[in-house]
Design a protein around this motif. Structure first.
Motif, mmCIF file in Angstrom:
data_model
loop_
_atom_site.group_PDB
_atom_site.id
_atom_site.type_symbol
_atom_site.label_atom_id
_atom_site.label_comp_id
_atom_site.label_asym_id
_atom_site.label_seq_id
_atom_site.Cartn_x
_atom_site.Cartn_y
_atom_site.Cartn_z
ATOM 1 N N ILE A 215 -0.002 -1.353 1.064
ATOM 2 C CA ILE A 215 -0.595 -1.901 0.684
ATOM 3 C C ILE A 215 -0.837 -2.806 -0.562
ATOM 4 O O ILE A 215 0.420 -2.975 -1.695
ATOM 5 C CB ILE A 215 -2.190 -2.118 -0.351
ATOM 6 C CG1 ILE A 215 -3.301 -3.012 -0.863
ATOM 7 C CG2 ILE A 215 -1.863 -1.430 -1.822
ATOM 8 C CD1 ILE A 215 -5.293 -2.933 -1.124
ATOM 9 N N ALA A 216 -0.017 -4.447 -0.206
ATOM 10 C CA ALA A 216 0.980 -5.242 -1.228
ATOM 11 C C ALA A 216 0.372 -6.783 -1.531
ATOM 12 O O ALA A 216 -0.935 -7.225 -0.927
ATOM 13 C CB ALA A 216 2.015 -5.564 -0.652
ATOM 14 N N PHE A 226 1.975 -0.401 -3.193
ATOM 15 C CA PHE A 226 1.363 0.876 -3.394
ATOM 16 C C PHE A 226 0.924 1.590 -2.053
ATOM 17 O O PHE A 226 0.993 0.531 -0.872
ATOM 18 C CB PHE A 226 -0.114 0.482 -4.240
ATOM 19 C CG PHE A 226 0.773 -0.337 -5.430
ATOM 20 C CD1 PHE A 226 1.593 0.644 -7.060
ATOM 21 C CD2 PHE A 226 0.501 -1.601 -5.602
ATOM 22 C CE1 PHE A 226 1.479 -0.176 -7.818
ATOM 23 C CE2 PHE A 226 0.493 -2.578 -6.869
ATOM 24 C CZ PHE A 226 1.091 -1.885 -8.531
ATOM 25 N N ILE A 227 1.279 2.963 -2.162
ATOM 26 C CA ILE A 227 0.540 3.453 -0.993
ATOM 27 C C ILE A 227 -0.417 4.378 -2.173
ATOM 28 O O ILE A 227 -0.201 5.604 -2.802
ATOM 29 C CB ILE A 227 1.687 4.706 -0.040
ATOM 30 C CG1 ILE A 227 2.295 4.057 0.628
ATOM 31 C CG2 ILE A 227 1.018 5.335 -0.053
ATOM 32 C CD1 ILE A 227 3.483 4.674 1.219
ATOM 33 N N PRO A 240 -7.674 3.802 -5.633
ATOM 34 C CA PRO A 240 -6.915 2.548 -5.981
ATOM 35 C C PRO A 240 -5.877 2.088 -5.561
ATOM 36 O O PRO A 240 -5.357 1.390 -6.557
ATOM 37 C CB PRO A 240 -5.968 3.718 -6.210
ATOM 38 C CG PRO A 240 -6.846 5.567 -5.538
ATOM 39 C CD PRO A 240 -8.356 4.613 -5.019
ATOM 40 N N ALA A 241 -6.093 2.380 -4.097
ATOM 41 C CA ALA A 241 -5.177 0.931 -3.764
ATOM 42 C C ALA A 241 -5.598 -0.495 -3.979
ATOM 43 O O ALA A 241 -4.532 -1.337 -4.316
ATOM 44 C CB ALA A 241 -5.139 0.944 -1.928
ATOM 45 N N PRO A 261 -0.189 3.497 7.610
ATOM 46 C CA PRO A 261 1.224 3.864 6.990
ATOM 47 C C PRO A 261 2.502 4.647 6.740
ATOM 48 O O PRO A 261 1.943 6.002 7.727
ATOM 49 C CB PRO A 261 1.161 4.031 5.293
ATOM 50 C CG PRO A 261 0.262 4.674 5.590
ATOM 51 C CD PRO A 261 -1.313 3.708 6.644
ATOM 52 N N GLY A 262 3.833 4.978 7.426
ATOM 53 C CA GLY A 262 4.273 5.679 7.379
ATOM 54 C C GLY A 262 4.150 6.042 9.549
ATOM 55 O O GLY A 262 4.956 6.940 10.118
ATOM 56 N N VAL A 263 3.491 5.832 10.324
ATOM 57 C CA VAL A 263 3.632 5.598 11.400
ATOM 58 C C VAL A 263 3.845 4.105 12.533
ATOM 59 O O VAL A 263 3.740 3.606 12.384
ATOM 60 C CB VAL A 263 1.543 5.444 11.560
ATOM 61 C CG1 VAL A 263 1.382 5.954 13.458
ATOM 62 C CG2 VAL A 263 0.837 6.810 11.072
#
Length: 405
Positions: A215-216, A226-227, A240-241, A261-263
Motif C-alpha cells: 500500500i502507498a 508499506f507491506i 495495519p496497512a 505483492p511480490g507475485v
C-alpha cells in the motif's frame, strides 16, 4: 507554590519527562485534567502496550521536518527504555517487525512510570485543570483548579486530539498559538478509511476479509509505502496497512494498493491459458475467494475460462489488481485515530531540547509536536525520546539540578 518545572499532561511523554527531570534534581509538578493517569497507554496494544520498536529511525516518522526527531531518537534509544522496563522486572516479548509488548498488561508500564516519578519526588496533581498560563520575567505562572503555580520552565505534553473519550483536547495547540507558535494543521492518523460511492459498492459485502497487501499514499517526499495486512470493513478499509497509509493520505487523493505483492501476476495468468481453468480458480489461489469473486464481478464477462481471455485483458486484470487506486471518502476521524498528525511546528523548536525558539523555558514534547510515527511502537519511542531530551536539558539549567541519568 514554586517549582523548577511544571509539566502539563500526564501521558507517556509527560510522565517520563517528569520522572527523569525529578531524578536529576529538578523540583517538578505534573498536572493533568483527566481522572485517570495515562489512559492512552492503558488501552494501547490491545491492553499490552506496544511500548517501543527495536528498529527506530527518522525514516519511521512523518513531519514537515523529518530530520527534527533525529537528535532525540539518537540520544534515547529503544534499548534505553528496554533497560528501564527490565529494571522494573516487566517481562516483554517481540511480536513481529520489531514491535515490543508487555507479556502482562499495559498497567505495568503505567505503574513503572508512576514509580519513577515518585523516585524523583514529582508532585502529581490529577485531576487538575490548568485554567490559564502567564509568561513573566521569572518564568511561568499557572492558574489551576488547585491553586496558583509558579515555574521556571513549562513543558507541554498534552497530546493531540485522538480518542476524545479519554480526555484528548486541543489545549496544547491553543497555548502554542497564543504564544506565537506556528501549528501544522492537526489531522487524524493511524486511522481506518471510510469508502463509499458506486465504485465501492462491489466491495461492501467483503467485511471481514483480510489479506497482506502493498500500500502507498502521499506525494513526493511525503509518500510512503508499506507491506502489511489490509482488512475490509462494513465502512471501508482498516488493518495495519490502511492505518499506516492514513498518516500520509490527504482528502481527495487515491491510495495505491497491490493486492498480490511480490507475485508475477501477468506471468501466472498467461501461463494459465494453457489449461482449462477459470479466472476465479486461478485468482482464488492468490487472493481470498470472496475478494476474487467480487473483483471478477466488476469486469465485462466476469469469471470465465482463462483460455478465452485475450492477453491484453489478462494484462489489464493483473494491472488492476496490483495497482488498485481507491479514493477514500474520508477516515473514521479522531474517534478511532490512534494518534494525531501535525501539531506544533518544529521550526519553532530546538531539536536538542524541544525548547521553544520564541519563548525561553517553554518546551513541547510527545504527540503535541509535528512528529508522527508509524504503527508499531514508534510513537511511544518518540514520547520517551523527546521527554528524555527535554528533561536532561532542563536539569542542566535547574537551580537544584544534578547530572547523571
Amino acid at each position: 507554590m514554586r517549582f523548577d518545572v511544571a509539566i502539563v499532561g500526564a501521558g507517556a511523554a509527560g510522565l517520563h519527562c517528569a520522572a527523569i527531570a525529578g531524578q536529576l534534581g529538578c523540583s517538578v509538578v505534573l498536572l493533568d485534567h483527566a481522572e485517570k493517569v495515562a489512559e492512552k497507554i492503558r488501552i494501547s496494544g490491545g491492553g499490552r502496550c506496544n511500548f517501543t520498536n527495536l528498529d527506530v529511525g527518522a525514516g519511521n516518522f512523518d513531519s514537515e521536518n523529518r530530520d527534527f526527531c533525529r537528535s532525540a531518537l539518537a540520544r534515547y534509544t529503544p534499548r534505553d527504555f528496554i533497560d528501564l522496563v527490565e529494571r522494573h522486572r516487566i517481562a516483554w516479548h517481540e511480536k513481529h517487525k520489531g514491535q515490543l509488548f508487555c507479556d502482562g498488561s499495559s498497567a505495568q508500564i503505567i505503574d513503572m512510570l508512576v514509580a519513577e516519578c515518585a523516585a524523583g519526588g514529582v508532585q502529581r496533581w490529577q485531576p487538575c485543570r490548568v485554567e490559564s498560563v502567564g509568561v513573566g520575567a521569572a518564568g511561568f505562572e499557572l492558574a489551576t483548579a488547585r491553586g496558583p503555580i509558579a515555574a521556571t520552565r513549562l513543558v507541554v505534553a498534552s497530546g493531540g486530539l485522538s480518542i476524545p473519550k479519554i480526555g484528548a483536547s486541543d489545549w496544547g495547540y491553543v497555548l502554542a498559538r497564543r504564544l506565537g507558535h506556528r501549528i501544522v494543521e492537526p489531522r487524524p492518523a493511524l486511522v481506518p478509511f471510510l469508502c463509499d460511492g458506486a465504485d465501492w459498492q462491489p466491495f461492501v459485502a467483503l467485511a471481514g476479509v483480510s489479506l497482506p497487501v502493498g500500500i502507498a499514499a502521499g506525494r513526493g517526499a511525503r509518500r510512503a509505502e508499506f507491506i502489511d495486512d489490509l482488512l475490509f470493513t462494513h465502512r471501508g478499509l482498516s488493518g495495519p496497512a490502511a492505518l499506516q497509509a492514513s498518516t500520509y493520505w490527504r482528502p481527495g487523493e487515491a491510495i495505491e494498493i497491490d493486492l498480490a505483492p511480490g507475485v508475477d501476476l501477468p506471468r501466472i495468468l498467461t501461463a494459465a491459458k494453457a489449461g482449462r481453468r477459470r479466472l476465479g480458480s486461478v485468482l482464488a489461489e492468490l487472493l481470498p475467494r470472496r475478494l476474487a469473486d467480487a473483483w471478477l464481478a466488476t469486469l465485462p464477462g466476469g469469471d470465465r475460462a482463462v483460455a478465452d481471455c485475450r492477453d491484453r485483458d489478462l494484462a489489464a486484470l493483473a494491472a488492476g489488481l496490483q495497482r488498485w487506486m481507491p479514493s477514500p471518502a474520508g477516515t473514521e476521524g479522531y474517534r478511532k485515530a490512534e494518534v494525531t498528525a501535525g501539531g506544533v511546528d518544529t521550526r519553532d523548536l530546538d531539536s536538542r531540547s524541544c525548547e521553544s525558539r520564541l519563548v525561553p523555558g517553554l518546551h513541547f514534547i510527545g504527540e503535541v509536536v509535528d512528529v508522527t510515527g508509524w504503527l508499531g511502537g514508534y510513537n511511544f519511542q518518540w514520547a520517551w525520546a523527546s521527554a528524555a531530551a527535554c528533561a536532561r536539558a532542563m536539569a542542566a539549567n535547574c537551580s537544584t539540578g544534578r547530572r547523571g541519568l
